[in-house]
Each structure stands twice: as C-alpha cells, then as structure tokens.
Design an enzyme around this catalytic site. Structure first.
Site, PDB file in Angstrom:
ATOM      1  N   GLY A  45       0.821  -1.206   0.000  1.00 18.15           N
ATOM      2  CA  GLY A  45       0.000   0.000   0.000  1.00 18.15           C
ATOM      3  C   GLY A  45       0.857   1.258   0.000  1.00 18.15           C
ATOM      4  O   GLY A  45       1.882   1.314   0.660  1.00 18.15           O
TER       5      GLY A  45
ATOM      6  N   ARG B  78       0.963  -5.456  -5.400  1.00 23.93           N
ATOM      7  CA  ARG B  78       1.142  -6.624  -4.536  1.00 23.93           C
ATOM      8  C   ARG B  78       1.379  -7.833  -5.436  1.00 23.93           C
ATOM      9  O   ARG B  78       0.771  -7.953  -6.505  1.00 23.93           O
ATOM     10  CB  ARG B  78      -0.082  -6.831  -3.647  1.00 23.93           C
ATOM     11  CG  ARG B  78      -0.394  -5.615  -2.763  1.00 23.93           C
ATOM     12  CD  ARG B  78      -1.532  -5.909  -1.813  1.00 23.93           C
ATOM     13  NE  ARG B  78      -2.016  -4.709  -1.139  1.00 23.93           N
ATOM     14  CZ  ARG B  78      -1.455  -4.169  -0.067  1.00 23.93           C
ATOM     15  NH1 ARG B  78      -0.382  -4.742   0.456  1.00 23.93           N
ATOM     16  NH2 ARG B  78      -1.942  -3.079   0.487  1.00 23.93           N
TER      17      ARG B  78
ATOM     18  N   ASP C  76       5.017  -4.662   6.037  1.00 15.68           N
ATOM     19  CA  ASP C  76       5.394  -6.003   6.479  1.00 15.68           C
ATOM     20  C   ASP C  76       5.673  -6.946   5.313  1.00 15.68           C
ATOM     21  O   ASP C  76       6.706  -7.630   5.274  1.00 15.68           O
ATOM     22  CB  ASP C  76       4.275  -6.565   7.362  1.00 15.68           C
ATOM     23  CG  ASP C  76       4.567  -7.957   7.884  1.00 15.68           C
ATOM     24  OD1 ASP C  76       4.100  -8.917   7.260  1.00 15.68           O
ATOM     25  OD2 ASP C  76       5.273  -8.081   8.899  1.00 15.68           O
TER      26      ASP C  76
ATOM     27  N   THR D 231       4.330   2.719   5.529  1.00 17.50           N
ATOM     28  CA  THR D 231       2.954   2.261   5.740  1.00 17.50           C
ATOM     29  C   THR D 231       2.264   3.199   6.710  1.00 17.50           C
ATOM     30  O   THR D 231       2.875   3.652   7.682  1.00 17.50           O
ATOM     31  CB  THR D 231       2.905   0.828   6.292  1.00 17.50           C
ATOM     32  OG1 THR D 231       1.566   0.524   6.723  1.00 17.50           O
ATOM     33  CG2 THR D 231       3.830   0.633   7.480  1.00 17.50           C
TER      34      THR D 231
ATOM     35  N   ASP E 245      -0.039   2.392   8.757  1.00 13.27           N
ATOM     36  CA  ASP E 245      -0.542   1.680   9.936  1.00 13.27           C
ATOM     37  C   ASP E 245       0.361   1.781  11.161  1.00 13.27           C
ATOM     38  O   ASP E 245      -0.059   1.448  12.271  1.00 13.27           O
ATOM     39  CB  ASP E 245      -0.756   0.202   9.611  1.00 13.27           C
ATOM     40  CG  ASP E 245      -1.947  -0.021   8.687  1.00 13.27           C
ATOM     41  OD1 ASP E 245      -2.800   0.880   8.599  1.00 13.27           O
ATOM     42  OD2 ASP E 245      -2.013  -1.083   8.048  1.00 13.27           O
TER      43      ASP E 245
ATOM     44  N   ASP F 266       2.790  -0.137  11.981  1.00 10.05           N
ATOM     45  CA  ASP F 266       2.809  -1.484  12.556  1.00 10.05           C
ATOM     46  C   ASP F 266       4.114  -2.234  12.285  1.00 10.05           C
ATOM     47  O   ASP F 266       4.142  -3.468  12.331  1.00 10.05           O
ATOM     48  CB  ASP F 266       1.632  -2.308  12.027  1.00 10.05           C
ATOM     49  CG  ASP F 266       1.665  -2.470  10.511  1.00 10.05           C
ATOM     50  OD1 ASP F 266       2.462  -1.778   9.847  1.00 10.05           O
ATOM     51  OD2 ASP F 266       0.882  -3.291   9.986  1.00 10.05           O
TER      52      ASP F 266
ATOM     53  N   ARG G 110      -5.777  -3.067  10.154  1.00 14.99           N
ATOM     54  CA  ARG G 110      -6.261  -4.453  10.245  1.00 14.99           C
ATOM     55  C   ARG G 110      -5.758  -5.143  11.504  1.00 14.99           C
ATOM     56  O   ARG G 110      -6.506  -5.826  12.196  1.00 14.99           O
ATOM     57  CB  ARG G 110      -5.811  -5.244   9.014  1.00 14.99           C
ATOM     58  CG  ARG G 110      -6.586  -4.917   7.757  1.00 14.99           C
ATOM     59  CD  ARG G 110      -6.050  -5.691   6.568  1.00 14.99           C
ATOM     60  NE  ARG G 110      -4.674  -5.318   6.263  1.00 14.99           N
ATOM     61  CZ  ARG G 110      -3.904  -5.948   5.390  1.00 14.99           C
ATOM     62  NH1 ARG G 110      -4.373  -7.000   4.752  1.00 14.99           N
ATOM     63  NH2 ARG G 110      -2.673  -5.542   5.158  1.00 14.99           N
TER      64      ARG G 110
END
Length: 319
Positions: free
Chosen positions: A11, A72, A103, A125, A127, A129, A171
């Site tokens: 993303g 992707r 990730d 990213t 996120d 994360d 997510r």
C-alpha cells in the site's frame, strides 16, 4: 558498489516520494547510479527498471503516493520468482536494493537478502505497525487526515444530534484509531489489540444521553469489525441509532506532513550509507529521535504492543 535500485511495494503512503528522492539524491551524491523499479516486486521480476537522475526526483517531495507505483505480488513469494528478480538486477549490474513498504515488502527484502542479494528496508505504511521504529513513513500524515475528517463529521453530528461510527484503517494495529480518537475526543475507541465489550459502549452512550449529551463519536479500527456490523448490533440489540462513515483510502493519500518528509529523507539517506558500508538485511527506523537499523528477520518476528498509557488516558478522558 556502483549501482543500486529502489522500489516501493504494498500500500502507498504519504512520504514514499520523499524517501525515493532521498535515496536517489544521496546515492548520486555518493557517486552511485540509482535505478527505479516500477510496480514493486511484480515489476522487478519483469525488469521494469529505469535509471534515475537528479531531475527524475525533482518536485516530488511534497507529493503523496509513489512515482514508482506499487503492486502486490503473490508470485514473488516463490523461490523461483525471487531468483528471477535477482537475475534481472544482475543483468543491469545492480548491486543493492532499497525496499520501501510494510510487512509484506520487508518479507520480500528478507528473502532476497537470504539469497545473497544486498537489501535494506524502509518502513512505508500508514498503519505504524512495523517493529523497530517509533514511526512509519506516512503514519503522521494519515493521522492528520483522519483528525481533519472527524472534526468535520463532528460538526454534522452536533448539528443533528447523531452518534457517528468512524471506521479507520488498521487491520492488525490500532494506532490510527487510538491516537486519532484521543486527538478528537472520541467517546469510544475500538482497536484490535484490546477486547471490547459492547455493553461498555452502550453504557457510555446512555450515560451521555442522560446528562444531556446529544452527539457522540466512536472510532473503530477496521480489523475489529466493520462500522456497519457495529451499527447493526447497536440498533438491533440496544435500540441505539447511529450513522457510519468509512474513511477508506482517503487516509493513504494527500500531501505528506513536515514530519513525514523529514523522516523519509533521513531514512532514505541512511539506506544508502548502510549499503555502502556493506550491510544487508537491515530494517531502518527511528527510535527516540535517532536513526537506527535492525536485522530485518528479527523485526519480522516481533509485534510492538499498543501504548497502554495512551489507551488508558483515552478512556479516562472520555467519561
């Protein structure tokens, strides 16, 4: 080392272009030729690469998205596909690769490193994360986008005496929901890291109604459930009517903040330094305002916990 390449994968996130710019210009400053890989790992397998000059990355530091595009690729998970990618790089005499992504992108970089091709990863990213860094590229911009949107929605919630459920991205990580929720004064924040009780949300909403409060904001991370599912449960089981707003991909776009531009620039420059030092399989990040790097394999084994103090504070201030 004379030639390196850079790609963006997964993303997109605001600040990726700033990172690309830093890699290219720092590389040229150090006497390297820098190639851009288009369409991520899928493009790498197909040899979609082009030499980048100083002008190739001019006037992009303020732009969201990625000029190298992204994709992707399930195919890249196969060993033969990874060897195919390495062959494409070697045909252009490229000796190192900078991967900007999340990730999944890190996993691809780790596989190439294990097969002997020097790679370093930058955390791109929204996120937030990726372990080993306090902030990922794009996270700060996404937070500000979410806050801006919720502030506008609250105006409508106030005008029409509504309770709104705002679904945000995340997510597996609730950072966007937690920090934006605290920043906008949300009455409830629901994140994947913390089990929630629907009765607690209902009690808080009813308590607010009893003291004359006529509007509320619930911030929900998409990884828990959808806003529609939560709204249906509140209506069908507790007769509480809500409105929903799914912010979606608006969170990934837009002009990167000053913080994200500077972070991306610092991380991108460090990627060049690591490759020139002969290091591979490293994940670069920022911790306590210092640029650091870790073994990318070890990073992939970890998962940073949510900041308990911030979560507790959000509950204390939303009484």
């Amino acid at each position: 080392m004379k030639r390196i390449a850079v790609l963006t994968s997964g993303g997109d996130s605001p600040g990726m272009n700033a990172a690309i710019r830093a890699v290219v210009r720092k590389g040229i400053h150090e006497g390297l030729e820098v190639y851009g890989v288009y369409q991520g790992y899928a493009g790498l397998m197909e040899g979609k690469m082009k030499k980048l000059e100083l002008g190739s990355v001019g006037d992009i530091i303020h732009r969201g998205g990625t000029i190298l595009y992204s994709a992707r690729s399930e195919e890249f998970k196969k060993d033969e596909s990874q060897y195919k990618a390495i062959k494409q790089l070697k045909e252009l005499r490229i000796e190192g690769l900078v991967v900007i992504g999340g990730d999944g992108s890190y996993r691809g970089a780790a596989k190439l490193s294990e097969k002997g091709f020097p790679c370093v990863g930058l955390p791109g990213t929204i996120d937030n994360d990726i372990p080993g860094t306090d902030y990922t590229i794009g996270y700060d911009t996404a937070l500000n986008t979410v806050i801006n949107c919720i502030d506008k929605i609250r105006d409508t919630a106030t005008s029409h005496d509504r309770t709104f459920i705002i679904e945000v991205m995340g997510r597996h990580a609730g950072d966007i929901a937690l920090f934006s929720g605290l920043a906008v004064g949300a009455e409830s924040i629901i994140i994947p890291e913390k089990k929630y009780e629907i009765q607690d949300i209902v009690a808080k909403l009813k308590k607010g109604i009893e003291r004359g409060k006529k509007h509320s904001i619930i911030v929900l991370a998409e990884g828990v459930c959808s806003a529609g599912e939560l709204a249906a449960e509140l209506l069908n089981n507790y007769q509480l009517e809500t409105r929903i707003s799914v912010l979606g991909h608006i969170q990934r776009g837009g002009t990167p903040t000053c913080f994200d531009r500077v972070l991306a620039s610092r991380l991108g420059a460090r990627a060049i330094e690591l490759l020139l030092e002969g290091k591979s399989g490293r994940a670069i990040g920022m911790q306590k305002q210092e640029i650091v790097d870790h073994d990318i394999i070890e990073i992939l084994k970890k998962r940073d916990p949510i900041q308990e103090g911030v979560y507790t504070l959000s509950k204390e201030l939303s009484i």
